[in-house]
Motif scaffolding. Structure first.
Motif, PDB file in Angstrom:
ATOM      1  N   ARG A  11      41.922  -1.700 -19.872  1.00 10.43           N
ATOM      2  CA  ARG A  11      41.077  -0.649 -20.420  1.00 10.43           C
ATOM      3  C   ARG A  11      40.133  -1.153 -21.503  1.00 10.43           C
ATOM      4  O   ARG A  11      39.173  -0.466 -21.859  1.00 10.43           O
ATOM      5  CB  ARG A  11      41.959   0.469 -20.996  1.00 10.43           C
ATOM      6  N   TYR A  12      40.407  -2.328 -22.042  1.00 10.97           N
ATOM      7  CA  TYR A  12      39.574  -2.857 -23.125  1.00 10.97           C
ATOM      8  C   TYR A  12      39.085  -4.246 -22.722  1.00 10.97           C
ATOM      9  O   TYR A  12      39.879  -5.098 -22.309  1.00 10.97           O
ATOM     10  CB  TYR A  12      40.380  -2.944 -24.429  1.00 10.97           C
ATOM     11  N   ARG A  13      37.794  -4.458 -22.850  1.00 11.10           N
ATOM     12  CA  ARG A  13      37.188  -5.744 -22.494  1.00 11.10           C
ATOM     13  C   ARG A  13      36.122  -6.108 -23.508  1.00 11.10           C
ATOM     14  O   ARG A  13      35.570  -5.229 -24.176  1.00 11.10           O
ATOM     15  CB  ARG A  13      36.544  -5.688 -21.098  1.00 11.10           C
ATOM     16  N   GLY A  14      35.821  -7.389 -23.601  1.00  4.35           N
ATOM     17  CA  GLY A  14      34.766  -7.817 -24.493  1.00  4.35           C
ATOM     18  C   GLY A  14      34.460  -9.286 -24.345  1.00  4.35           C
ATOM     19  O   GLY A  14      35.123 -10.007 -23.593  1.00  4.35           O
ATOM     20  N   SER A  15      33.477  -9.730 -25.110  1.00  5.76           N
ATOM     21  CA  SER A  15      33.059 -11.127 -25.038  1.00  5.76           C
ATOM     22  C   SER A  15      32.947 -11.763 -26.417  1.00  5.76           C
ATOM     23  O   SER A  15      32.324 -12.812 -26.566  1.00  5.76           O
ATOM     24  CB  SER A  15      31.712 -11.240 -24.306  1.00  5.76           C
TER      25      SER A  15
END
Length: 338
Positions: A12-16
């Motif tokens: 549910r949580y993603r990022g770079s």
């Protein structure tokens, strides 16, 4: 053992960025600061978080390995993490020492203690079961019947090929499967409390730590009569302004003999033992959803005349502030009523 439903996790949580990952982890650990060690290219991450009151599950996927240091704020909560690697691994360093979760090994660590944390391998996948440190503190108190604070010096690596490792691993997997995707343990607080307590009991009794030597002593070290009489007097008068000479007089010995008896058979002093009894009584009041006494009134009732000192001792013993205990109980009671 090492391949389970984590492979099918919908993140549910993603990022770079590293900072965005730390911000998401704050939902479990509370606010904390962290810094990368060195530089990392192609920093892509994905997380899923699930949990109940006594435990939480972090499932993390990272495209590449990295290392970081954490600085814990005063508002952050203490936890015992049990790391289950699915692909790749995870490590913690304590000075020059390093402990790792890798194939057939679990990693146990208290979040406030490591100097740095590393995520290892490409496209790694890791489950981290997070238990409230207050559960561990309570288990220590009930197991050893002594006041405790500070580092437990728990052996950080658990070998899954051993009977103890398999037991801890199986309990950990049962809890993980029970809370992932709002599983059955999230619907049954009583079952959740029992299984997390069972895991805490096994860890405290079976994984070596700084108090383990007391487990061998305890069955054979039956306290002599004067120590038992002193304890009985304390329990009967725990809410009264008693002194150690009064306890010694009730036990029928000198204060020096009382002190020596408690040190030999309880591994603590009579005064510290009385403080533990009073802390337990205050905690029972705080855990009672029907108790409407003010915090100050509870402190005075059980002989704590300085709230700041009470809060510090309470946190050292139970791993949370007294206000957090009351807030948690009031929150649970409100949810049951709604």
């Amino acid at each position: 053992m090492m391949e389970n439903s984590a492979e099918n996790t919908v993140f549910r949580y993603r990022g770079s960025t590293f900072d965005s990952m730390i911000e998401s982890l704050g939902a479990v650990f509370g606010t904390f600061d962290a810094d990368l060690v060195g530089r990392t290219r192609d920093f892509y991450w994905a997380l899923d978080l699930a949990g109940c009151e006594s435990a939480a599950l972090i499932t993390g996927h990272h495209q590449t390995g990295f290392q970081f240091r954490a600085q814990w704020c005063s508002e952050a909560t203490e936890h015992l993490s049990i790391v289950v690697p699915r692909r790749g691994g995870m490590g913690v360093t304590y000075g020059s020492r390093m402990a790792e979760a890798r194939e057939e090994k679990l990693l146990l660590y208290r979040n406030f203690e490591p100097d740095s944390i590393s995520i290892q391998g490409q496209s790694n996948l890791i489950d981290e079961l997070v238990l409230n440190w207050s559960l561990i503190q309570r288990t220590i108190g009930e197991t050893f019947d002594i006041p405790f604070s500070g580092s437990l010096d728990l052996l950080p690596e658990v070998d899954l090929s051993t009977p103890v490792g398999r037991t801890i691993g199986n309990l950990t997997e049962a809890i993980i499967d029970g809370i992932r995707d709002n599983g059955p343990l999230c619907q049954s607080p009583i079952a959740m409390a029992h299984i997390t307590q069972a895991l805490a009991d096994v860890v405290i009794r079976m994984v070596p730590h700084r108090l383990s030597h007391l487990l061998d002593k305890k069955p054979h070290m039956i306290a002599p009569g004067h120590v038992r009489r002193g304890i009985e007097f304390m329990c009967a008068n725990v809410n009264q302004p008693i002194t150690m000479p009064m306890v010694a007089d009730a036990a029928g010995v000198s204060t020096r003999a009382l002190e020596a008896g408690f040190r030999a058979f309880k591994n603590t002093t009579p005064a510290a033992y009385l403080q533990m009894l009073r802390l337990r009584a205050a905690r029972e009041d705080l855990l009672d959803p029907e108790n409407r006494m003010l915090m100050k009134e509870i402190c005075l009732k059980w002989g704590f005349f300085q709230f700041g000192r009470f809060a510090a001792v309470y946190r050292a013993h139970y791993g949370e502030n007294p206000s957090e205990t009351r807030r948690r109980v009031c929150g649970s009671n409100s949810r049951r009523s709604s």
